[in-house]
Write an enzyme that holds these catalytic residues in place. Sequence first.
Site, PDB file in Angstrom:
ATOM      1  N   LYS A  53       0.839  -1.219   0.000  1.00 40.06           N
ATOM      2  CA  LYS A  53       0.000   0.000   0.000  1.00 40.06           C
ATOM      3  C   LYS A  53       0.866   1.259   0.000  1.00 40.06           C
ATOM      4  CE  LYS A  53      -3.731  -2.465   2.280  1.00 40.06           C
ATOM      5  NZ  LYS A  53      -4.586  -2.691   3.473  1.00 40.06           N
ATOM      6  N   GLN A  97      -4.474  -1.497   9.573  1.00 38.04           N
ATOM      7  CA  GLN A  97      -4.362  -2.835   9.010  1.00 38.04           C
ATOM      8  C   GLN A  97      -4.961  -3.882   9.940  1.00 38.04           C
ATOM      9  OE1 GLN A  97      -3.443  -3.366   5.967  1.00 38.04           O
ATOM     10  NE2 GLN A  97      -3.491  -5.607   6.013  1.00 38.04           N
ATOM     11  N   ASP A 120     -11.018   2.577   4.146  1.00 34.93           N
ATOM     12  CA  ASP A 120     -11.298   1.133   4.147  1.00 34.93           C
ATOM     13  C   ASP A 120     -12.785   0.867   4.017  1.00 34.93           C
ATOM     14  OD1 ASP A 120      -9.033  -0.739   6.345  1.00 34.93           O
ATOM     15  OD2 ASP A 120      -9.411  -0.875   4.206  1.00 34.93           O
TER      16      ASP A 120
END
Length: 284
Positions: A53, A97, A120
């Site tokens: 990412k 994460q 997200d």
Amino acid sequence: MVAQIISGLTVAQDVKERVKKAVEELKTSGIIPCLATVLVGDDPASATYVNSKQKTAKELGIATRDHRLAATFKQHELLELVQLLNNDPEVHGILVQLPLPKHIDEFAIINTISPLKDVDGLTPYSAGMLQNGMALLKPCTPSGVMELLDYYKIALEGKDVVIINRSNLVGKPLVFMLLERNATVTVCHSKTRDLPARLRQADIIITAVGNRERFTLKADMVKEGAVVIDVATSRINGKLAGDADFEAVKQKASWITPVPGGVGPMTIAMLMKNTVTAASILRG
Ligand SMILES: Nc1nc2c(c(=O)[nH]1)N[C@@H](CN(C=O)c1ccc(C(=O)N[C@@H](CCC(=O)O)C(=O)O)cc1)CN2
């Protein structure tokens, strides 16, 4: 019939090229989109994904913050960090994460992320907006699946779609995305009775189990000509694989995603797209 391959690498590249252009346009308005990633602990797979990412963001001209925290990091410390990022005007997207270490309540952390920076798409606000067909920031993996289906012009209206996953990250958001497209959706999970019979009815199978001992998608579970989207990533003899017995299922399906090179790269690309969307929202 031998399936045509759905290339996540091809479609992810297409998405990233569009994102790169959007980044350049934002920069003409004096805005540098910025993605903050937070990794707690030392899980190797999570570190691989965060590295990917970070690398992709930099390639596309997106600024980044990279917070790597010890597994012993306390929940209140993580909440304070998320609040700091929420209040940082230079940060447009916040990604924590997953999974987090067991001592940290994932919901409490995700629920603290500002909905405006929820790249997200996992906050309750984002989930509610998705359910209402109003979401701008949607979860990356399900969005990537929809992008793949659309890129290859795979029809969804009236199709019987079976999803094998009910997580907040994949299965649940996919339900709403597919309902929006007038598909008929069945969600299967570990307690589903006679899963193969349900799968044989499916025009499109989206599988995301990730444990080949527990479940392998076999050719005899797939209707001739069905579409197979394999979201799972697990390792067999050290080699990355999905849920599907790929070579066998490929002989039955009309379209299939490989692992690696299918849905995975789309997760990264859609995160980049969400980051630019968030920067555009915050620009007003
Ligand atoms: N906060 C989040 N955590 C997690 C997410 C997420 O969307 N948000 N998704 C998964 C993992 N994931 C992203 O974090 C992810 C998984 C796989 C890939 C990928 O590109 N896979 C490649 C192979 C990579 C390798 O060699 O291991 C592929 O399939 O081709 C990207 C991201 C859980 N956590």
